[in-house]
Design an enzyme around this catalytic site. Structure first.
Site, short mmCIF file in Angstrom:
data_model
loop_
_atom_site.label_atom_id
_atom_site.label_comp_id
_atom_site.label_asym_id
_atom_site.label_seq_id
_atom_site.Cartn_x
_atom_site.Cartn_y
_atom_site.Cartn_z
N HIS A 128 0.86 -1.18 0.00
CA HIS A 128 0.00 0.00 0.00
C HIS A 128 0.89 1.23 0.00
O HIS A 128 2.00 1.21 0.53
CB HIS A 128 -0.88 -0.05 1.26
CG HIS A 128 -1.98 0.96 1.32
ND1 HIS A 128 -1.76 2.29 1.62
CD2 HIS A 128 -3.32 0.82 1.16
CE1 HIS A 128 -2.93 2.93 1.63
NE2 HIS A 128 -3.88 2.07 1.35
N ASP A 205 2.22 -4.65 8.01
CA ASP A 205 0.95 -3.98 7.71
C ASP A 205 -0.14 -5.05 7.77
O ASP A 205 -0.27 -5.88 6.88
CB ASP A 205 1.02 -3.34 6.32
CG ASP A 205 -0.31 -2.76 5.86
OD1 ASP A 205 -1.31 -2.88 6.60
OD2 ASP A 205 -0.37 -2.21 4.76
N GLN A 208 -5.36 -5.79 6.47
CA GLN A 208 -6.26 -6.74 5.83
C GLN A 208 -6.22 -8.12 6.50
O GLN A 208 -6.86 -9.05 6.01
CB GLN A 208 -5.92 -6.88 4.35
CG GLN A 208 -6.01 -5.60 3.56
CD GLN A 208 -7.41 -5.04 3.46
OE1 GLN A 208 -8.39 -5.74 3.68
NE2 GLN A 208 -7.53 -3.76 3.13
N LYS A 231 -11.52 -0.89 9.50
CA LYS A 231 -11.57 -2.11 8.69
C LYS A 231 -11.97 -3.33 9.53
O LYS A 231 -12.15 -4.42 8.99
CB LYS A 231 -10.22 -2.37 8.02
CG LYS A 231 -9.82 -1.30 7.01
CD LYS A 231 -8.49 -1.63 6.36
CE LYS A 231 -7.94 -0.48 5.53
NZ LYS A 231 -8.73 -0.18 4.33
N CYS A 374 -4.67 2.26 -3.84
CA CYS A 374 -3.42 2.72 -3.21
C CYS A 374 -2.27 1.75 -3.46
O CYS A 374 -1.39 1.58 -2.63
CB CYS A 374 -3.62 2.94 -1.71
SG CYS A 374 -4.69 4.34 -1.33
#
Length: 420
Positions: A128, A205, A208, A231, A374
């Protein structure tokens, strides 16, 4: 909350999400944009409203009842997040506005203090922008060099090429756990173990992954991990940074001001202990409390159950998508068992712009994302300006997938008829 084989998780929880009951263009809403932001259950909405209706006061600074209750809710939510990802210490959880701010915190605090000319940062081509741009800025300031892990032939993280990049010059590996475009679940434990063999730090990261599967930061042994509340059924404006206590303790403050101080003099200041050293100013109190409610909600369902159900949805979604010959699906389509990939699919249809596809699907009540998500550098590798993306969560159903596929085929046929 009790689940039976007769009912899916979605059957049992959909009524908890008031937004899902609406119609769009006189069609039932099918919300397939969960990778961008998830919807919020009533329990989270109630927690946010309850704070502003009953407990609205600043935290840590007041002896009156409202401030005490606000502080208890705010710090109680920190405890919940720490337990949710199995942090060893509650003070290893730093509240941020979002994952982007969390990455910038590490970049400016640790990066500027520890990276020097010739040091190497390893990212992947699927990152991202929030896990690329801060490191580009820090590299420009320090003289560090960025190297990128490429993709395999089936468009997954190239672990062998990653191994070839590692050296004693490697100081940081910053990598996404689950790609928001390719949907692949990267071998994060292996990535971290290999980096640590060279003494490098690793930032994950997990935007997700934290909402969709059980994450144990002690097991994967990452040095930092970032996630966004919005999220994972929480509100916007709140996220968190996890960092190992000894690393966070050694890092200088990122922002200065109220709340993060210990003592302030005209010629110098001293700083508070963790986690407050990194939380300058009045925080997002209501949002943090609501994030705690989201953690409670997900925990009550069970992250293992959520992940297992989403694996079933993923399998079903891709079996339907690969039957449409006009689609170019990004990421490994050879794995149709729902394993090692997230419940999302980014794709393009030749001759149809992704935004046009998304606009017409909206008229059928289907909400998907269009754009570069992104991940512009990744899309450039595919010679694509953007893509359409359908992303699912545990409140989505097979019936919604069926309706989405019908709407997608009809939309493709509509454009094909126009071009004929």
């Amino acid at each position: 909350m009790t689940f039976t084989q007769a009912k899916t998780i979605a059957d049992l929880v959909r009524s908890d999400f008031p937004i899902l009951a609406q119609e769009i263009h006189e069609k039932p809403l099918i919300y397939f944009d969960n990778a961008a932001t998830s919807q919020k259950p009533q329990a989270v909405l109630n927690a946010l409203l309850n704070y502003y209706e009953k407990d609205n006061a600043n935290v840590h600074r007041g002896a009156h009842s409202l401030s005490i209750r606000a502080t208890e809710g705010y710090e109680g939510a920190r405890n919940k997040v720490a337990k949710f990802i199995n942090a060893a210490h509650r003070e290893e959880i730093i509240y941020t506005r979002n994952a982007s701010e969390a990455i910038n915190l590490v970049a400016y605090s640790w990066g500027l203090s520890n990276l020097n000319r010739g040091d190497e940062i390893i990212l992947s081509v699927m990152e991202h922008h929030s896990n690329i741009v801060p490191w580009q800025i820090i590299a420009q300031k320090t003289g560090a060099v960025i190297k990128y892990v490429q993709l395999t032939e089936i468009e997954e993280f190239d672990l062998e090429q990653y191994k070839s990049l590692l050296s004693n010059k490697t100081k940081l590996v910053a990598v996404v756990h689950v790609s928001n475009t390719l949907g692949c679940i990267n071998p994060i434990e292996n990535i971290i173990e290999l980096a640590h063999q060279f003494g490098a730090k690793v930032l994950v990261d997990a935007c997700q992954s934290v909402p969709h599967m059980a994450i144990d930061v002690q097991q994967i042994n990452c040095d930092w991990l970032v996630a966004s509340g919005h999220k994972m059924c929480g509100p916007t404006g709140i996220g968190f940074l996890y960092g190992k206590k000894e690393i966070l303790t050694a890092m200088p403050p990122f922002l200065g001001g109220g709340e993060m101080i210990s003592e302030v003099y005209f010629d110098h200041s001293t700083y508070g202990e963790l986690p407050h050293k990194f939380e300058a100013g009045t925080p997002a109190i209501g949002e943090a409390i609501a994030l705690g409610a989201a953690v409670d909600y997900l925990t009550a369902i069970g992250m293992e159950k959520i992940h297992a159900y989403e694996e079933e949805l993923t399998t079903y979604l891709f079996k339907k998508l690969v039957e449409i010959p006009q689609l170019r699906i990004y990421g490994a389509t050879s794995k149709l068992d729902g394993k090692n990939r997230a419940a999302l699919a980014a794709f393009n249809v030749q001759g149809i712009h992704a935004s046009d596809l998304s606009t017409l699907l909206d008229h059928e009540g289907v909400a998907i994302r269009s754009g570069h998500h992104c991940t512009q550098p990744l899309h450039r590798l595919f010679d694509a300006s953007g893509s359409a993306r359908a992303s699912l969560y545990f409140y989505n159903t097979r019936a919604e997938i069926d309706d989405f596929i019908i709407a997608l085929k009809d939309t493709i046929d509509f454009f094909s008829g126009m071009m004929a």
